[in-house]
Motif scaffolding. Structure first.
Motif, PDB file in Angstrom:
ATOM      1  N   GLN A  30      35.658  24.409  31.110  1.00 14.77           N
ATOM      2  CA  GLN A  30      34.515  24.464  30.957  1.00 14.77           C
ATOM      3  C   GLN A  30      34.558  22.287  30.571  1.00 14.77           C
ATOM      4  N   PHE A  31      34.220  21.360  30.576  1.00 16.06           N
ATOM      5  CA  PHE A  31      33.749  20.611  29.836  1.00 16.06           C
ATOM      6  C   PHE A  31      32.694  19.983  29.171  1.00 16.06           C
ATOM      7  N   LEU A  48      35.419   7.978  42.161  1.00 21.45           N
ATOM      8  CA  LEU A  48      35.103   9.155  43.291  1.00 21.45           C
ATOM      9  C   LEU A  48      35.839   8.160  44.568  1.00 21.45           C
ATOM     10  N   GLN A  49      36.283   7.356  44.621  1.00 23.16           N
ATOM     11  CA  GLN A  49      37.203   6.234  46.054  1.00 23.16           C
ATOM     12  C   GLN A  49      38.587   7.137  45.759  1.00 23.16           C
ATOM     13  N   TYR A  63      27.102  22.204  52.834  1.00 26.50           N
ATOM     14  CA  TYR A  63      28.425  22.484  53.510  1.00 26.50           C
ATOM     15  C   TYR A  63      29.124  23.064  52.413  1.00 26.50           C
ATOM     16  N   GLN A  64      30.083  24.005  53.014  1.00 22.33           N
ATOM     17  CA  GLN A  64      31.039  24.906  52.261  1.00 22.33           C
ATOM     18  C   GLN A  64      32.411  24.363  52.204  1.00 22.33           C
ATOM     19  N   LEU A  65      32.537  23.925  50.304  1.00 21.45           N
ATOM     20  CA  LEU A  65      33.831  23.652  50.238  1.00 21.45           C
ATOM     21  C   LEU A  65      35.088  24.437  50.518  1.00 21.45           C
ATOM     22  N   LEU A  66      35.925  24.507  50.775  1.00 21.61           N
ATOM     23  CA  LEU A  66      37.699  24.882  51.370  1.00 21.61           C
ATOM     24  C   LEU A  66      38.466  25.202  50.223  1.00 21.61           C
ATOM     25  N   PRO A  70      37.600  20.513  40.460  1.00 25.38           N
ATOM     26  CA  PRO A  70      37.329  20.002  39.602  1.00 25.38           C
ATOM     27  C   PRO A  70      36.629  18.797  39.152  1.00 25.38           C
ATOM     28  N   LEU A  71      37.786  17.471  39.349  1.00 29.81           N
ATOM     29  CA  LEU A  71      37.413  16.344  39.154  1.00 29.81           C
ATOM     30  C   LEU A  71      35.999  16.122  39.624  1.00 29.81           C
ATOM     31  N   PHE A  72      35.574  16.336  40.304  1.00 33.06           N
ATOM     32  CA  PHE A  72      34.186  15.908  41.682  1.00 33.06           C
ATOM     33  C   PHE A  72      32.745  16.213  40.482  1.00 33.06           C
TER      34      PHE A  72
END
Length: 175
Positions: A30-31, A48-49, A63-66, A70-72
């Protein structure tokens, strides 16, 4: 599979059930909320790029993440993010072997990246040291070691040079 840009405020995410299952035994670091406050808006935009979210559309705005990103998850907490875009790599459940995509992204990719990521703190120390002794970039653009440590969630003393490697590098070029 197709890639497109989407405004972050225009969609929601959840983990694909297989991803959630694979992550069930992991402890996620956790950050501190203060970490994100140290990033400037232009840094957020650059970060983000670099991110591509691998997803399956379930509805036009969900959407479902595949694979975890963590950065996002961290960057998304910044106030300016909602007006930014992120790349989505969309897979179609019927056209793509989703289980194979998930296992490749969550197992094979981290295994291949391990040798590069296992020494991240040493790499940071070398890059910061080299940048400080180099006229470009200007030092006003260099983050302080304490800031890098805050981002990494470690003590500044953990970001240090490998003295054995320095001794070996000193011998380079000698006959």
């Amino acid at each position: 599979m197709k890639t497109k840009q989407r405004l972050i405020s225009s969609f929601t995410l959840e983990y694909h059930p297989l991803v959630a299952s694979l992550l069930s035994e992991e402890s996620t670091p956790q950050f501190s909320p203060t970490v994100i406050e140290h990033l400037h808006e232009h840094e957020i935009q650059l970060l983000l790029q670099t991110i591509t979210l691998h997803v399956i559309p379930t509805t036009p705005d969900h959407y479902q993440l595949l694979t975890p990103e963590p950065l996002f998850a961290l960057v998304r907490q910044h106030p300016s993010v909602q007006s930014q875009k992120v790349s989505l790599c969309e897979y179609q459940h019927s056209a793509d072997n989703i289980e194979q995509v998930i296992t490749t992204l969550m197992l094979t990719l981290p295994a291949l990246q391990y040798n590069y990521q296992s020494s991240t703190l040493k790499t940071l120390a070398y890059r910061l040291n080299t940048a400080k002794s180099n006229p470009s970039p200007p030092t006003k653009y260099l983050p302080k070691k304490s800031q890098l440590a805050l981002f990494a969630g470690v003590s500044p003393s953990a970001i240090r040079l490998d003295t054995n490697k320095l001794a070996n590098n000193d011998d380079k070029g000698k006959a």
